[in-house]
Scaffold this motif. Structure first.
Motif, PDB file in Angstrom:
ATOM      1  N   PHE A  11       0.832  -1.202   0.000  1.00 11.96           N
ATOM      2  CA  PHE A  11       0.000   0.000   0.000  1.00 11.96           C
ATOM      3  C   PHE A  11       0.870   1.258   0.000  1.00 11.96           C
ATOM      4  O   PHE A  11       0.644   2.182  -0.800  1.00 11.96           O
ATOM      5  N   ARG A  12       1.877   1.285   0.839  1.00 11.95           N
ATOM      6  CA  ARG A  12       2.741   2.470   0.989  1.00 11.95           C
ATOM      7  C   ARG A  12       3.679   2.658  -0.211  1.00 11.95           C
ATOM      8  O   ARG A  12       3.826   3.780  -0.722  1.00 11.95           O
ATOM      9  N   ASP A  13       4.302   1.569  -0.651  1.00 10.62           N
ATOM     10  CA  ASP A  13       5.404   1.675  -1.610  1.00 10.62           C
ATOM     11  C   ASP A  13       4.968   1.583  -3.071  1.00 10.62           C
ATOM     12  O   ASP A  13       5.672   2.093  -3.955  1.00 10.62           O
ATOM     13  N   THR A  14       3.834   0.954  -3.329  1.00 11.91           N
ATOM     14  CA  THR A  14       3.402   0.744  -4.713  1.00 11.91           C
ATOM     15  C   THR A  14       2.071   1.418  -5.017  1.00 11.91           C
ATOM     16  O   THR A  14       1.948   2.171  -5.986  1.00 11.91           O
ATOM     17  N   ILE A  15       1.071   1.143  -4.173  1.00 10.87           N
ATOM     18  CA  ILE A  15      -0.276   1.620  -4.482  1.00 10.87           C
ATOM     19  C   ILE A  15      -0.389   3.134  -4.342  1.00 10.87           C
ATOM     20  O   ILE A  15      -0.913   3.811  -5.244  1.00 10.87           O
ATOM     21  N   LEU A  16       0.097   3.696  -3.253  1.00 10.27           N
ATOM     22  CA  LEU A  16      -0.048   5.137  -3.053  1.00 10.27           C
ATOM     23  C   LEU A  16       0.703   5.954  -4.100  1.00 10.27           C
ATOM     24  O   LEU A  16       0.145   6.937  -4.623  1.00 10.27           O
ATOM     25  N   PRO A  17       1.944   5.630  -4.453  1.00  9.54           N
ATOM     26  CA  PRO A  17       2.593   6.388  -5.538  1.00  9.54           C
ATOM     27  C   PRO A  17       1.809   6.317  -6.853  1.00  9.54           C
ATOM     28  O   PRO A  17       1.715   7.317  -7.580  1.00  9.54           O
ATOM     29  N   GLU A  18       1.239   5.153  -7.151  1.00 11.13           N
ATOM     30  CA  GLU A  18       0.444   5.017  -8.370  1.00 11.13           C
ATOM     31  C   GLU A  18      -0.803   5.886  -8.313  1.00 11.13           C
ATOM     32  O   GLU A  18      -1.145   6.585  -9.275  1.00 11.13           O
ATOM     33  N   LEU A  19      -1.490   5.861  -7.156  1.00  9.86           N
ATOM     34  CA  LEU A  19      -2.705   6.660  -7.014  1.00  9.86           C
ATOM     35  C   LEU A  19      -2.392   8.155  -7.015  1.00  9.86           C
ATOM     36  O   LEU A  19      -3.154   8.953  -7.573  1.00  9.86           O
ATOM     37  N   GLU A  20      -1.302   8.533  -6.411  1.00  8.23           N
ATOM     38  CA  GLU A  20      -0.908   9.943  -6.415  1.00  8.23           C
ATOM     39  C   GLU A  20      -0.717  10.438  -7.847  1.00  8.23           C
ATOM     40  O   GLU A  20      -1.112  11.562  -8.185  1.00  8.23           O
ATOM     41  N   TYR A  21      -0.119   9.618  -8.686  1.00  9.71           N
ATOM     42  CA  TYR A  21       0.116   9.987 -10.083  1.00  9.71           C
ATOM     43  C   TYR A  21      -1.179  10.002 -10.889  1.00  9.71           C
ATOM     44  O   TYR A  21      -1.381  10.875 -11.748  1.00  9.71           O
ATOM     45  N   ARG A  22      -2.069   9.056 -10.597  1.00 10.96           N
ATOM     46  CA  ARG A  22      -3.244   8.831 -11.434  1.00 10.96           C
ATOM     47  C   ARG A  22      -4.468   9.629 -11.033  1.00 10.96           C
ATOM     48  O   ARG A  22      -5.276  10.009 -11.886  1.00 10.96           O
ATOM     49  N   LYS A  23      -4.621   9.905  -9.720  1.00  8.74           N
ATOM     50  CA  LYS A  23      -5.862  10.517  -9.225  1.00  8.74           C
ATOM     51  C   LYS A  23      -5.772  12.041  -9.282  1.00  8.74           C
ATOM     52  O   LYS A  23      -5.359  12.708  -8.323  1.00  8.74           O
ATOM     53  N   ARG A  24      -6.194  12.605 -10.396  1.00 10.30           N
ATOM     54  CA  ARG A  24      -6.090  14.050 -10.597  1.00 10.30           C
ATOM     55  C   ARG A  24      -7.019  14.846  -9.681  1.00 10.30           C
ATOM     56  O   ARG A  24      -6.759  16.012  -9.373  1.00 10.30           O
ATOM     57  N   ASN A  25      -8.107  14.229  -9.248  1.00  9.01           N
ATOM     58  CA  ASN A  25      -9.022  14.943  -8.353  1.00  9.01           C
ATOM     59  C   ASN A  25      -8.575  14.894  -6.892  1.00  9.01           C
ATOM     60  O   ASN A  25      -9.211  15.498  -6.018  1.00  9.01           O
ATOM     61  N   LYS A  26      -7.512  14.166  -6.623  1.00 11.87           N
ATOM     62  CA  LYS A  26      -6.937  14.052  -5.274  1.00 11.87           C
ATOM     63  C   LYS A  26      -7.905  13.460  -4.245  1.00 11.87           C
ATOM     64  O   LYS A  26      -7.806  13.727  -3.046  1.00 11.87           O
ATOM     65  N   VAL A  27      -8.820  12.636  -4.714  1.00 13.09           N
ATOM     66  CA  VAL A  27      -9.765  11.969  -3.819  1.00 13.09           C
ATOM     67  C   VAL A  27      -9.490  10.468  -3.874  1.00 13.09           C
ATOM     68  O   VAL A  27      -9.561   9.857  -4.947  1.00 13.09           O
ATOM     69  N   LEU A  28      -9.181   9.876  -2.725  1.00  8.64           N
ATOM     70  CA  LEU A  28      -8.913   8.449  -2.646  1.00  8.64           C
ATOM     71  C   LEU A  28     -10.141   7.715  -2.110  1.00  8.64           C
ATOM     72  O   LEU A  28     -10.837   8.218  -1.227  1.00  8.64           O
ATOM     73  N   GLY A  29     -10.375   6.528  -2.633  1.00  3.82           N
ATOM     74  CA  GLY A  29     -11.446   5.673  -2.130  1.00  3.82           C
ATOM     75  C   GLY A  29     -10.836   4.429  -1.505  1.00  3.82           C
ATOM     76  O   GLY A  29     -10.399   3.528  -2.218  1.00  3.82           O
ATOM     77  N   ILE A  30     -10.797   4.391  -0.178  1.00  3.21           N
ATOM     78  CA  ILE A  30     -10.149   3.292   0.537  1.00  3.21           C
ATOM     79  C   ILE A  30     -11.150   2.706   1.526  1.00  3.21           C
ATOM     80  O   ILE A  30     -11.728   3.431   2.342  1.00  3.21           O
ATOM     81  N   TRP A  31     -11.333   1.400   1.472  1.00  9.61           N
ATOM     82  CA  TRP A  31     -12.353   0.729   2.284  1.00  9.61           C
ATOM     83  C   TRP A  31     -11.719  -0.396   3.075  1.00  9.61           C
ATOM     84  O   TRP A  31     -11.122  -1.297   2.505  1.00  9.61           O
ATOM     85  N   SER A  32     -11.880  -0.342   4.384  1.00 10.23           N
ATOM     86  CA  SER A  32     -11.528  -1.442   5.271  1.00 10.23           C
ATOM     87  C   SER A  32     -12.815  -2.194   5.581  1.00 10.23           C
ATOM     88  O   SER A  32     -13.611  -1.770   6.424  1.00 10.23           O
ATOM     89  N   ALA A  33     -13.040  -3.300   4.863  1.00  8.30           N
ATOM     90  CA  ALA A  33     -14.291  -4.054   4.965  1.00  8.30           C
ATOM     91  C   ALA A  33     -14.113  -5.188   5.968  1.00  8.30           C
ATOM     92  O   ALA A  33     -13.326  -6.096   5.746  1.00  8.30           O
TER      93      ALA A  33
END
Length: 268
Positions: free
Chosen positions: A87-109
């Motif tokens: 999550f820290r090393d791969t997913i977040l850098p990818e989302l930071e680059y891709r999510k132009r609206n700066k809104v993350l959708g993260i669910w702990s189900a």
């Protein structure tokens, strides 16, 4: 000591399966052992009277108590740490680059007592510390009102913190006697909701990351496959599903792309 009859066992486990997806069809001894003291302390004459009370009166508080006793809620911060590293090393850098609206959708189900979503919140706080404008709130859901109340309080014993970095203990907790209280910045970044994973998933936004770990161990193959489909439909393109390392997804019915152990991605 009285026993649970086969008829009462069938009534109870079928109700739990139909309403919560939890498969206890081979757990008669467990049900009997874990509920016996509850039946005695409440003054019932036996399992028949107790199950009548729970089912006929549709007593949600009693049913929640049953579910809590028959399932395990043991967890701690940074459990199965490889997911948090991904999550820290791969997913977040990818989302930071891709999510132009700066809104993350993260669910702990199936968030249980809150250690998982709060771990995510601390990672997010560190990662986006000098990157303003991001909405990093985490949705955390569970079926149990009791564990949700524990989670909302944000107070933990030292044993729960055994795997976290010492800097987090200083930065994100305040010690009070033997207890550790989460700081408001971490608590307020998590939104708690009671939710039954057997229900339709109709949240407003699709999720970039879904953590559902050590929940599906209680589901049979059919229930698990149906839940995976619902998760997939609720996952944004390029989003991730992370499950428990002791869990598996049937390869013949898995719309996600396999990444590595217990980690999947939606690619369309």
């Amino acid at each position: 000591m009285f026993k649970i009859s086969e008829q009462d066992f069938q009534r109870l486990y079928k109700h739990i399966y139909d309403n919560f997806g939890i498969d206890l069809s081979k757990k008669k001894q467990l049900i009997e052992g874990r509920l016996y003291n509850t039946v005695v302390k409440a003054g019932f004459t036996g399992f028949t009277e107790y199950i009548d009370h729970v089912l006929k009166h549709n007593n949600s508080n009693e049913m929640e108590q049953v579910i809590n006793k028959l399932t395990t809620n043991h967890t701690y911060f940074m459990r199965e740490s490889s997911h948090f590293e991904l999550f820290r090393d791969t997913i977040l850098p990818e989302l930071e680059y891709r999510k132009r609206n700066k809104v993350l959708g993260i669910w702990s189900a199936g968030c249980s007592s809150g250690e998982e979503p709060y771990t995510l919140s601390m990672i997010l706080r560190d990662y986006f510390a000098n990157k303003p404008g991001w909405d990093t709130r985490v949705l955390a859901t569970d079926i149990s009102h009791r564990v949700m109340n524990i989670a909302k309080a944000g107070v933990y014993e030292e044993e729960s913190l055994k795997e976290i970095p010492n800097v987090w203990k200083t930065k994100y907790f305040k010690k009070d006697g033997h207890d550790y209280h989460l700081t408001p910045e971490i608590k307020n970044n998590v939104i708690f909701r009671e939710f039954n994973l057997m229900d339709p998933i109709n949240f407003k936004l699709k999720f970039d990351v879904i953590f559902c770990r050590n929940v599906m161990i209680y589901f049979d193959a059919q229930t698990k496959a149906a839940l995976i489909d619902r998760f997939y439909n609720a996952t944004a393109n390029g989003g991730y599903l992370l499950i428990g390392h002791s869990e598996t997804i049937d390869k013949s019915h898995n719309p996600y792309q396999y990444l590595r152990a217990a980690s999947y991605k939606k690619t369309e």
